[in-house]
Design an enzyme around this catalytic site. Structure first.
Site, short mmCIF file in Angstrom:
data_model
loop_
_atom_site.label_atom_id
_atom_site.label_comp_id
_atom_site.label_asym_id
_atom_site.label_seq_id
_atom_site.Cartn_x
_atom_site.Cartn_y
_atom_site.Cartn_z
N PRO A 191 -8.88 -0.21 -2.43
CA PRO A 191 -7.48 0.03 -2.05
C PRO A 191 -6.76 1.06 -2.93
CG PRO A 191 -7.66 -2.03 -3.25
CD PRO A 191 -9.03 -1.40 -3.25
N TYR A 223 -3.53 -1.39 -11.13
CA TYR A 223 -4.91 -1.62 -10.70
C TYR A 223 -5.80 -1.45 -11.92
CZ TYR A 223 -3.83 -1.06 -5.71
OH TYR A 223 -3.35 -1.21 -4.44
N ARG A 251 6.68 0.75 -7.79
CA ARG A 251 7.10 0.27 -6.47
C ARG A 251 8.60 0.08 -6.39
NH1 ARG A 251 3.98 -4.88 -4.87
NH2 ARG A 251 5.55 -4.67 -3.25
N ASP A 275 0.86 -1.16 0.00
CA ASP A 275 0.00 0.00 0.00
C ASP A 275 0.90 1.22 0.00
OD1 ASP A 275 -3.13 0.03 0.54
OD2 ASP A 275 -2.31 -1.82 1.34
#
Lengths: 670, 670
Positions: free
Chosen positions: A356, A281, A273, A50
């Site tokens: 999320p 997503y 990341r 996250d």
């Protein structure tokens, strides 16, 4: 089955995800005898990343491990918006900063949840003997309501069942790439299943009696079900796929956070990341949910990739390495109650679920536990009154509601089809999307949280009218004498807002000239802080005010002495810091009243309590007084709670108000 | 005695102090088969602190652990000078910054040597299987001089003796407080003693054959004695005591670095350390050295404290806790030779000794090893020619000589009695002292080091005339054709000095907009770097120059391809970075030539090679071009050695000069 010996504990934490670990970390710092159990056999190694909000990083810093996150995480600096042009080809239409400049000393970053959990675990073992007990499941819960208000009682009884290794390892759909379906909202909860299975096998049970309990056991919370609480809200029809890959692509912004709306093929969010990974997503338009039933077998990494390729065309996208993937359906719900008797509490997904994509889930969950942990700690340790526990629900339920509203607005804008032109009312306006994105950034930083009036926050509003109607105001027993409740003077510090977290600016240590972000000293160790903005110490009159303030605090019957156990150091319950605004070189540290730099027979003076707002040699000028909005001549006094939220602001002469503030919260010590 | 099997190794390091560990760290990063032995049974737990120079922190950062030092260390910001006034009472007469502002991204800090060694050890175990073998002593050394120039030979044979635990534990004078007398210059070396003792006991020996060997075995260096090299210089009469205490005092500047000269009682240097410790360096006027003999039994912590109390009067000074103490006599000496056959090298105290007050010892010793380690690494790995090894002595011996000169000047000023007035010629003028202190700060930062012309530094001067007369210039075999040696164009980058370390300023990653100190990418992994200051890419003509430069480098016979083993990644010997000066938002990363962001089939493009000098969202503007002194339109090209020292500077068209530079240093690969 073997019956292990019954053991009492101060706090039982169910669930060792980030929220449970946050609660355990507070327990460690407060010296509680706490246990933390998790039904899973191992911690998370893949996926489950996250974004980390500025506020989460600030909290990590208060526990001493933000630097590890900061070093390993991917820093997200810019959001690029991609939208179709007239011909339907996607183009970069805007760039906006990912974190609003100036709101925090940190910016939003992304790091694998497993690493965050590692840092929590390392911190636990450094400061306590608390260890996560894995493969352990709660099987029965009993609460003796008659003993809830008894400080010494253990009103909670929980039967724990220890699982074998097989039962504790989640089922994986593929042996190649780990997936997160077992934690997804698309998966059925397996707790009951695990309990049933484990009954037929070898194993052990034990009965634990606890003073307090926190359920951090996720969206299917077993704890919530035992309490009979329910979730309010709705399931949406949107199905989302998540793919963690090392992309091979000629898309130019693959290392930026991107929101890509295609003309006809849906939307993808790109989250770069660490370690070259990128998370995508993607809304899966091919997979439709018929009511509550979704055909999970139709979802594979290949399907998710194909959807992304279509959206990102004409750019190419493929991968050699996939780290993890999952799929989920968005549910937007908030629990009706957050606590039972202020003894058993629910945090995180157990009381709020949402999508999320905005990177909020882990953050808000951890911050629930962060709000709660010190309150339980101080009550168990006999420092604070039980009445502060009521503020957990009043403070956090509103945050959860705000989160759902934010998610609702954001998801609709993100999931919708872009408008072809101004007349296309069914489509989403891209300028509206950008506007929502920019406004959402403040919320998404975690810094917009503003707790209402309560015994902990001396705002003028009626605390009974705040939030969900719980009366969290002062009990007015013997301390008011008809003069009403304590109300802080917000006007004395325009950028230190009561109810919000104490902001951080650079100051210098008076004794050694070292520059520090002041927040570095607002550590999460359970102490309240009195921050004295001492103003211009070179002004004789102001210096007298400061010394008089010190005299008041040093008196044997002052609120500090009264609330500090006689065997403890004078700064162990309420710590005092000074920030003055006179030139550093013209002030002698030892001229200040001793209460501002307490003496220890073995260690001498405390050199880490007095700071100055002055120019540093290598890091510029922090302009702390200006940034805090405090008068450089006269200063003011601020009370910060153990979680750095601002409780009260007043003049140096308002010692009686400070006394009343603390009397409502803290217990007198022998 | 058991004879262990003979084993060959690339590098044998004798001594596991900071210098030895630095050499081992290079060996780990270069993938060498190295061994490191130490006669002591355990690492240092007390005392032995030194200040860490800016340059040492930069080096730690290039290995990835400066952040650990920075977090734990005490930061020294200000130096306070205390001197007697007319009445003889000490007064603060001046404050000066401890580190000159702007010279580095780090400032001088102090941390216990044991922690530094811990960070080295952690780094070793992270990157290699190298472990310090403690309680192991070299007993015999043999060098086969006939094989010195054979790249594949193991000309060094060393017999090692493994000690029992008793023999490896140094004798301590007191059981209460650890002392460092066993390492002091006042102590006799115990190596021969240990060898003699161990002969009579059980134990093992083994014979090691090594390609290279580094003696990091301190002032009494056994290795140096075997080579028959000697130290040049003198012993002084000054005896100094060192006391590490948690002081209880009303001296106002106890958390500052202070130089205190009393009128009649001598001088004390105050060095604040981590964990409330303070180190005091005190000249012991009571203890006189008669020739070489000092009565060590006369020196106790109490004597040192009493001397300090006298100097710091009327301020009070005492302590409850003493962590460590020692005493030493200053010797100022430099070794006559630093290497034998460029096979066996001496570093650190083995070739230079001096006083510890300026905090230089550990730094210069580590930097000796830092200069040497990568050279041995590249030669062993068949990447570089043996001729680069000669530059170790030429570069480091001059630094050692400068250090002795600095120490000589500084010690005299510090140890002397303050002048009563201008007519007092025997006394030390305090303005002269302050002046020396300020000038010394540049030297003391470690950033004044300026290596002379050599095969590694393309300065115009004659390399045969540099430093100690060793010819370290190009061998001119086949590459010059009468056009002379390669000389870089210093004028293209006024603040990137050939021979000095590449300075660091903030730049942004083109692909993700993240701000970085550029030095973060100059990691110590054995690679040379070509830094292309690409100038203004929005100018078409300049963009063409940059692409043409890329074409040259990408050619199959370019110096990069020629010196890179065909099985290795294209950036594994020489890594290319781009820093351009056009607005970040107006440049597309993928428009640049592929050589500037190499493609990998499994991982896609490399996004960490292209940077831009532009405004960041949260950290201001690095103004890198301005700070580097490079033209923003036309740019230039810089070659940085694996140790970040600047080797060459030229135009984008000077590819042939770059080719010649590397041809002199590197071996062609098959």
């Amino acid at each position: 089955m073997v019956q292990l010996e019954d053991l009492n504990c101060d706090l039982l934490i169910v669930g060792a995800g980030p929220a449970g670990l946050m609660a355990a970390t507070w327990a460690a710092r407060c010296g509680l005898h706490a246990r933390i159990i998790d039904k899973r056999g191992s911690k998370v190694f893949h996926g489950q990343a996250d974004g980390l909000q500025c506020r989460s990083l600030e909290i990590f810093d208060s526990f001493g491990f933000a630097d590890r996150v900061w070093k390993e995480a991917n820093h997200m600096l810019e959001i690029c918006l991609w939208n179709p042009d007239e011909s339907g080809r996607i183009r970069r239409t805007d760039r906006i900063p990912d974190t609003i400049p100036g709101i925090s000393r940190f910016q939003q970053v992304v790091l694998h949840q497993g690493r965050i959990e590692r840092f929590f675990l390392d911190s636990l073992s450094k400061y306590s003997k608390i260890e996560v007990e894995r493969g352990v499941l709660p099987a029965e819960l009993d609460i003796d309501h008659s003993k809830s208000e008894d400080y010494d009682a253990y009103p909670i009884t929980v039967k724990l069942r220890h699982l074998g290794d097989d039962a504790a390892t989640p089922f994986q759909h593929s042996t190649n790439v780990p997936d997160g379906l077992f934690r997804s909202s698309l998966a059925k909860d397996d707790t009951d299943d695990l309990i049933r299975k484990s009954k037929g096998k070898e194993g052990t049970t034990e009965t634990v009696r606890a003073k307090y309990m926190i359920g951090c056991d996720g969206a299917h919370s077993w704890t919530r079900r035992q309490l009979g609480f329910h979730m309010e809200g709705e399931q949406t029809d949107f199905i989302w796929g998540v793919l963690d890959i090392v992309p091979i692509t000629n898309f130019p912004d693959i290392r930026m956070r991107c929101a890509i709306h295609s003309a006809e093929s849906g939307s993808v969010m790109v989250i770069p990341r660490e370690n070259k990974l990128v998370r995508l997503y993607i809304q899966l338009t091919e997979v439709r949910s018929a009511g509550q039933q979704v055909d999970r077998s139709a979802i594979t990494p290949e399907i998710i990739l194909k959807a992304a390729q279509k959206i990102m065309s004409p750019y190419k996208l493929s991968y050699d390495y996939c780290d993890w993937w999952t799929a989920y359906q968005i549910g937007q719900r908030v629990g009706n109650k957050f606590s039972c008797d202020d003894r058993v509490f629910l945090v995180g997904d157990a009381v709020h679920t949402h999508s999320p994509k905005a990177g909020q889930g882990m953050n808000v969950s951890m911050q629930d536990a962060y709000n709660l942990g010190w309150k339980i700690g101080l009550v168990v340790n006999g420092i604070a009154k039980r009445s502060i526990l009521k503020t957990y629900q009043s403070e956090r339920r509103r945050v959860a509601q705000d989160l759902i509203a934010f998610d609702h607005r954001f998801s609709r804008l993100f999931s919708g089809r872009p408008a072809k032109d101004a007349a296309d009312e069914a489509g989403i306006s891209m300028s509206e999307f950008k506007d929502a994105f920019e406004k959402g950034n403040m919320f998404a930083s975690g810094l917009a949280v503003d707790y209402g009036a309560s015994v902990l926050v001396a705002k003028a509003e009626d605390s009974a009218d705040q939030r969900d109607g719980t009366d969290v105001g002062p009990q007015t027993n013997g301390h008011t004498n008809g003069i009403g409740k304590v109300v802080g003077k917000q006007e004395l510090a325009s950028n230190i807002k009561m109810g919000m977290r104490f902001p951080s600016f650079q100051v210098l240590n008076q004794a050694d000239a070292r520059p520090w972000q002041f927040a570095k000293f607002l550590k999460s160790d359970g102490r309240f802080r009195v921050i004295l903005f001492a103003g211009n110490l070179k002004n004789t009159q102001q210096f007298e005010r400061v010394q008089a303030f010190g005299e008041q605090l040093a008196k044997p019957d002052s609120f500090i002495h009264r609330h500090t156990p006689p065997t403890k150091r004078i700064d162990s319950v309420i710590e005092i810091f000074v920030i003055h605004s006179a030139p550093r070189r013209e002030v002698e540290f030892l001229d200040l009243h001793e209460i501002f730099h307490p003496f220890d027979e073995k260690k001498g003076w405390d050199y880490n309590k007095v700071f100055v707002d002055d120019l540093s040699y290598h890091e510029g000028h922090g302009e702390a007084y200006k940034n805090y909005g405090v008068d450089k001549e006269r200063g003011c006094v601020v009370i910060a709670r153990p979680d750095q939220y601002v409780g009260w602001i007043g003049e140096l002469e308002d010692v009686r108000d400070m006394d009343r503030y603390f009397s409502e919260i803290l217990l007198p010590q022998a």
